[in-house]
Design an enzyme around this catalytic site. Structure first.
Site, PDB file in Angstrom:
ATOM      1  N   HIS A   1       1.220  -5.730   9.726  1.00  0.00           N
ATOM      2  CA  HIS A   1       2.781  -5.509  10.278  1.00  0.00           C
ATOM      3  C   HIS A   1       2.760  -4.272  10.871  1.00  0.00           C
ATOM      4  O   HIS A   1       3.689  -3.770  11.746  1.00  0.00           O
ATOM      5  CB  HIS A   1       3.562  -5.711   9.343  1.00  0.00           C
ATOM      6  CG  HIS A   1       4.025  -4.669   8.296  1.00  0.00           C
ATOM      7  ND1 HIS A   1       3.274  -4.868   7.000  1.00  0.00           N
ATOM      8  CD2 HIS A   1       4.362  -3.494   8.182  1.00  0.00           C
ATOM      9  CE1 HIS A   1       3.619  -4.003   6.268  1.00  0.00           C
ATOM     10  NE2 HIS A   1       4.435  -3.011   6.959  1.00  0.00           N
TER      11      HIS A   1
ATOM     12  N   ASP B   1      -1.262 -10.233   5.584  1.00  0.00           N
ATOM     13  CA  ASP B   1      -0.737  -8.910   6.080  1.00  0.00           C
ATOM     14  C   ASP B   1      -1.722  -7.867   6.240  1.00  0.00           C
ATOM     15  O   ASP B   1      -1.486  -6.716   5.558  1.00  0.00           O
ATOM     16  CB  ASP B   1       0.600  -8.740   5.380  1.00  0.00           C
ATOM     17  CG  ASP B   1       1.199  -7.460   6.002  1.00  0.00           C
ATOM     18  OD1 ASP B   1       1.097  -7.392   7.234  1.00  0.00           O
ATOM     19  OD2 ASP B   1       2.150  -6.894   5.668  1.00  0.00           O
TER      20      ASP B   1
ATOM     21  N   SER C   1       3.242   2.142   4.395  1.00  0.00           N
ATOM     22  CA  SER C   1       2.764   0.816   4.565  1.00  0.00           C
ATOM     23  C   SER C   1       1.095   0.915   5.099  1.00  0.00           C
ATOM     24  O   SER C   1       0.780   1.801   6.020  1.00  0.00           O
ATOM     25  CB  SER C   1       3.291  -0.327   5.530  1.00  0.00           C
ATOM     26  OG  SER C   1       4.452  -0.652   4.777  1.00  0.00           O
TER      27      SER C   1
END
Length: 362
Positions: free
Chosen positions: A104, A134, A208
Site C-alpha cells: 500500500h 500487503d 509502514s
C-alpha cells in the site's frame, strides 16, 4: 524494642540475605537500560521512502451540472490532475539492493526515492508485489549496502521487548519501543492473508514498511498498520501490527526466483456454512466450509474430497468460516502434506492431501 539474635545473619551472609530481600526490586539490573546497540545494528538497513503518484483532482459538482456547463461554457474543461506525495519506510534485506516494504506504500506511484540513513538517495525499481499479504519488493543500485540481520519471529513470546524503526509523518528515521502484545492476529481486514505480530510500539503514518526488531537489532517483522488505519474507529491506544519477517522473506525469495509468490493449492471451491446449511447437514455449529466443487486432477480429488463434504479441520485446527483454512493452504508450499478432516454423511473422515502449485488464474 524486641531483639531476636537468632534471626541475625552470620558473618558474611548479610550481603547475600540483603540481595535475596531486594531481588524483586532488581529488575532494572537484569535488563538493559538502553537499546542503542540494537538500533545501531538495524538502523543503517531502514530507509525512508518518498513516492509520487498522479491523482485526479475532484471537480466541483457544478461542473457536472448540464445547466451550469451550458451557461458558463465549461463543457470542454478537462479534469485536472496533480502529483501527490506519499511517505513510507522500507528495509534493506540483501546486499544486492533488495528492499521490503508494504504494497500500500507504493501502490499506484510513478516514482519512488529511497533515502538511506547515511544521506545517500536512489531511485527504486518495483521488482514484484504480493497483494494478498500487503508486501512489495524494491531494488536500488547503490554500493556498500547493509542488509538487516533476520530474526526468528516464530520464537517470539508475548511480552518480549521490540523496537519499531521508520519514517513517521516524514520526520525522518525514528525509533519507538514497546512489547509484543499478541501473535497470529487475523480478521483485521488489512489484507487478504493475515498473520500479524501485534505490538504497542508506536506505528504511525509513514512507519509502514519499516522494521520491527528485537533487542539485538534483528528483523522480526515489517510494520504495516495501527488500529486507526485498520478499523477507522479512532485512537488506537498503542495497537500496531507487523507482518512476520519469515512471511516477508518468503515473498522476497519467491519473487526473485519465480517472479511471483508460489502458493500451495488444494483445488476446491467452498462456501461458508450458514445456520440453514449446518442444520441440513445435522452439524452442531457453523464452523466449517461446504465443498461445492472439486477441480479435476487436483490435490483435493486425489485425496478423496467430494462435493458435499464439510471441511471442519485443517492440520488439526478448527477452520471457522474458512478464511483461515484458505490462508493455511495458500501459505504452504507445493509438495507439503496437510491433514484434513471432513464431515461426510454425518461421520468424520480423515484424509491427507499433498498440495500442488496454485494456478496463476487462481
Amino acid at each position: 524494642m524486641l531483639f531476636f539474635p537468632q534471626y541475625l545473619p552470620h558473618a558474611g551472609q548479610g550481603k547475600s540475605l540483603l540481595n535475596k530481600v531486594l531481588s524483586p526490586f532488581n529488575f532494572a539490573a537484569n535488563n538493559p537500560s538502553s537499546y542503542a546497540d540494537a538500533v545501531d545494528n538495524a538502523s543503517p538497513s531502514v530507509v525512508n521512502l518518498y513516492a509520487r503518484k498522479q491523482v485526479r483532482q475532484r471537480r466541483h459538482p457544478l461542473f457536472n451540472d448540464p445547466v451550469f456547463r451550458h451557461f458558463f461554457n465549461n463543457s470542454d474543461i478537462p479534469q485536472q490532475e496533480r502529483m501527490q506525495a506519499t511517505r513510507g519506510s522500507g528495509v534493506i534485506v540483501h546486499e544486492d539492493g533488495y528492499l521490503l516494504t508494504n504494497f500500500h506504500v507504493i501502490n499506484g506511484v510513478n516514482e519512488i526515492i529511497v533515502a538511506l540513513q547515511d544521506g545517500r538517495e536512489a531511485l527504486a525499481e518495483i521488482v514484484g508485489i504480493n497483494r494478498e499479504n500487503d508486501l512489495a519488493v524494491l531494488k536500488i543500485e547503490l554500493p556498500n549496502l547493509t542488509p538487516i540481520p533476520i530474526g526468528k519471529p516464530d520464537e517470539i513470546r508475548i511480552g518480549d521487548v521490540v523496537l519499531a524503526i521508520g519514517n513517521p509523518y516524514g520526520m525522518g528515521q525514528t525509533v519507538t519501543q514497546g512489547i509484543v502484545s499478541a501473535t497470529r492476529r487475523r480478521g483485521l481486514n488489512i489484507s487478504l492473508f493475515e498473520n500479524f505480530i501485534q505490538t504497542d510500539a508506536a506505528i504511525n503514518p509513514g512507519n509502514s514498511g519499516g522494521a520491527l526488531i528485537d533487542t539485538s537489532g534483528r528483523l522480526l517483522g515489517i510494520n504495516t498498520a495501527n488500529l486507526d488505519q485498520s478499523s477507522g474507529e479512532g485512537y488506537s491506544g498503542g495497537i500496531g501490527f507487523a507482518i512476520p519477517a519469515d512471511v516477508a522473506m518468503r515473498t522476497l525469495t519467491d519473487i526473485i526466483e519465480f517472479g511471483r509468490v508460489v502458493r500451495g493449492w488444494l483445488g476446491v471451491q467452498a462456501s461458508p456454512l450458514t445456520p440453514q446449511l449446518a442444520n441440513a447437514f445435522e452439524l452442531p455449529s457453523t464452523r466449517g466450509v461446504l465443498v461445492t466443487a472439486v477441480d479435476r486432477n487436483s490435490p483435493a480429488e486425489k485425496a478423496g474430497i467430494l462435493p458435499g463434504d464439510v471441511i471442519v479441520r485443517v492440520n488439526n485446527q478448527l477452520i471457522g468460516s474458512g478464511r483461515w483454512a484458505m490462508q493455511e493452504v495458500a501459505e504452504s508450499r507445493p509438495g507439503d502434506k496437510i491433514e484434513i478432516e471432513v464431515i461426510r454423511k454425518g461421520q468424520p473422515v480423515q484424509m491427507t492431501a499433498i498440495l500442488g502449485t496454485r494456478p496463476l488464474e487462481s
